[in-house]
Design a protein around this motif. Structure first.
Motif, short mmCIF file in Angstrom:
data_model
loop_
_atom_site.label_atom_id
_atom_site.label_comp_id
_atom_site.label_asym_id
_atom_site.label_seq_id
_atom_site.Cartn_x
_atom_site.Cartn_y
_atom_site.Cartn_z
N ARG A 128 10.63 -2.77 -6.12
CA ARG A 128 10.21 -4.03 -6.74
C ARG A 128 8.77 -4.02 -7.25
NH1 ARG A 128 12.99 -8.93 -3.46
NH2 ARG A 128 15.10 -8.14 -3.59
N SER A 129 8.11 -2.88 -7.13
CA SER A 129 6.70 -2.84 -7.51
C SER A 129 6.36 -1.48 -8.11
CB SER A 129 5.83 -3.09 -6.27
OG SER A 129 4.47 -2.88 -6.56
N ASP A 130 5.33 -1.46 -8.92
CA ASP A 130 4.84 -0.19 -9.46
C ASP A 130 4.03 0.57 -8.42
OD1 ASP A 130 6.01 -0.73 -11.90
OD2 ASP A 130 4.20 -1.64 -12.74
N ALA A 131 3.53 -0.14 -7.43
CA ALA A 131 2.70 0.48 -6.39
C ALA A 131 3.56 0.70 -5.14
CB ALA A 131 1.52 -0.41 -6.05
N PRO A 132 3.77 1.96 -4.76
CA PRO A 132 4.58 2.21 -3.56
C PRO A 132 3.83 1.74 -2.30
CG PRO A 132 3.63 4.25 -4.37
CD PRO A 132 3.29 3.19 -5.36
N PRO A 133 4.57 1.36 -1.27
CA PRO A 133 3.91 0.88 -0.05
C PRO A 133 3.27 2.03 0.71
CG PRO A 133 6.27 0.98 0.28
CD PRO A 133 6.02 1.31 -1.17
N LEU A 134 2.28 1.68 1.49
CA LEU A 134 1.64 2.61 2.42
C LEU A 134 2.35 2.46 3.75
CD1 LEU A 134 -0.67 4.46 3.46
CD2 LEU A 134 -1.99 2.37 3.83
N LEU A 135 2.91 3.56 4.27
CA LEU A 135 3.59 3.54 5.56
C LEU A 135 2.65 4.07 6.63
CD1 LEU A 135 7.15 4.93 4.74
CD2 LEU A 135 6.49 2.59 5.18
N LEU A 136 2.51 3.33 7.71
CA LEU A 136 1.72 3.74 8.85
C LEU A 136 2.65 3.89 10.04
CD1 LEU A 136 -1.22 1.21 8.37
CD2 LEU A 136 -1.13 3.58 7.61
N LEU A 137 2.88 5.11 10.47
CA LEU A 137 3.80 5.39 11.57
C LEU A 137 3.00 5.97 12.74
CD1 LEU A 137 6.68 6.99 9.47
CD2 LEU A 137 6.42 4.61 10.17
N ASP A 138 2.76 5.15 13.74
CA ASP A 138 1.92 5.55 14.86
C ASP A 138 2.77 6.16 15.98
OD1 ASP A 138 -0.28 5.84 16.55
OD2 ASP A 138 -0.11 3.79 17.31
N ASP A 139 2.58 7.43 16.21
CA ASP A 139 3.22 8.19 17.30
C ASP A 139 4.74 8.04 17.31
OD1 ASP A 139 3.06 10.02 19.41
OD2 ASP A 139 3.05 8.41 20.90
N VAL A 140 5.33 7.95 16.13
CA VAL A 140 6.78 7.79 16.04
C VAL A 140 7.52 9.08 16.39
CG1 VAL A 140 6.92 8.28 13.57
CG2 VAL A 140 8.60 6.80 14.61
N LEU A 141 6.89 10.21 16.19
CA LEU A 141 7.58 11.50 16.39
C LEU A 141 7.86 11.80 17.86
CD1 LEU A 141 5.56 13.56 13.77
CD2 LEU A 141 7.81 12.49 13.50
N SER A 142 7.04 11.30 18.75
CA SER A 142 7.25 11.60 20.17
C SER A 142 8.54 11.00 20.70
CB SER A 142 6.07 11.09 21.00
OG SER A 142 6.02 9.67 20.97
N GLU A 143 9.08 10.01 20.00
CA GLU A 143 10.31 9.35 20.43
C GLU A 143 11.56 9.95 19.80
OE1 GLU A 143 10.33 6.94 22.74
OE2 GLU A 143 8.15 7.04 22.89
#
Length: 190
Positions: A128-143
């Motif tokens: 819906r936008s020309d600007a892609p969102p910034l994703l912030l994934l904090d320590d998601v890999l440990s799970e």
């Protein structure tokens, strides 16, 4: 207004404008929530399936607040000092099949449900936008197990930025565009 009225500092007439706002804005909010969930439905189902949650769905059963319902609850609301009907009390259910993950999902399934919702939101925002969102994934890999880490890496948007924090630099199964090491008082390129 409810608290002031219950303490005798205002008349019940002071509650009236707020009741009108709850009905008007609550109706609008419920409609927007339903539209948002409809926009997220396909992306959430697709991401949930990829993460192994099966048929992922989002559900919202809340109804717009009705004037007669608020009027019927006024005496009780005055006693409690809070409004007992409206969208502030509604929840969105994150489902795997017919199972509500909040109540009947393991901790890992709950985290996957939240991650699937986040990635679905990013997909919808990007569309819906020309600007892609910034994703912030904090320590998601440990799970995540190795296979789900690979799935996450494949689902990350190709454009825009995704920042993933981890205690281990090799937790992500793909090479990052940039790797930073953070230690007390210092951030440096790895």
């Amino acid at each position: 207004a409810l608290r002031r009225t219950s303490r005798g500092l205002s008349s019940e007439g002071a509650v009236e404008p707020w009741t009108e706002q709850i009905v008007a804005l609550g109706t609008e909010l419920v409609a927007i929530r339903r539209q948002t969930l409809a926009a997220l439905a396909d992306a959430f189902a697709r991401v949930s399936e990829r993460f192994g949650l099966g048929e992922g769905r989002l559900a919202y059963a809340g109804e717009a607040p009705a004037r007669d319902e608020l009027d019927a609850r006024l005496a009780r609301d005055l006693e409690r000092g809070t409004t007992s009907a409206g969208p502030h009390l509604h929840d969105i259910a994150v489902l795997a099949g017919d199972r509500d993950l909040r109540a009947f999902g393991s901790q890992g399934e709950q985290r996957l449900g939240v991650l699937a919702l986040l990635l679905a939101e990013a997909e919808v925002l990007a569309s819906r936008s020309d600007a892609p969102p910034l994703l912030l994934l904090d320590d998601v890999l440990s799970e995540l197990d190795v296979e789900r880490r690979r799935t996450l890496a494949s689902l990350l948007p190709e454009h825009g930025q995704t920042l993933i924090t981890s205690t281990s630099p090799d937790a992500l199964p793909v090479a990052p565009s940039q790797l930073l090491t953070v230690s007390p008082g210092e951030v440096r390129a790895a």
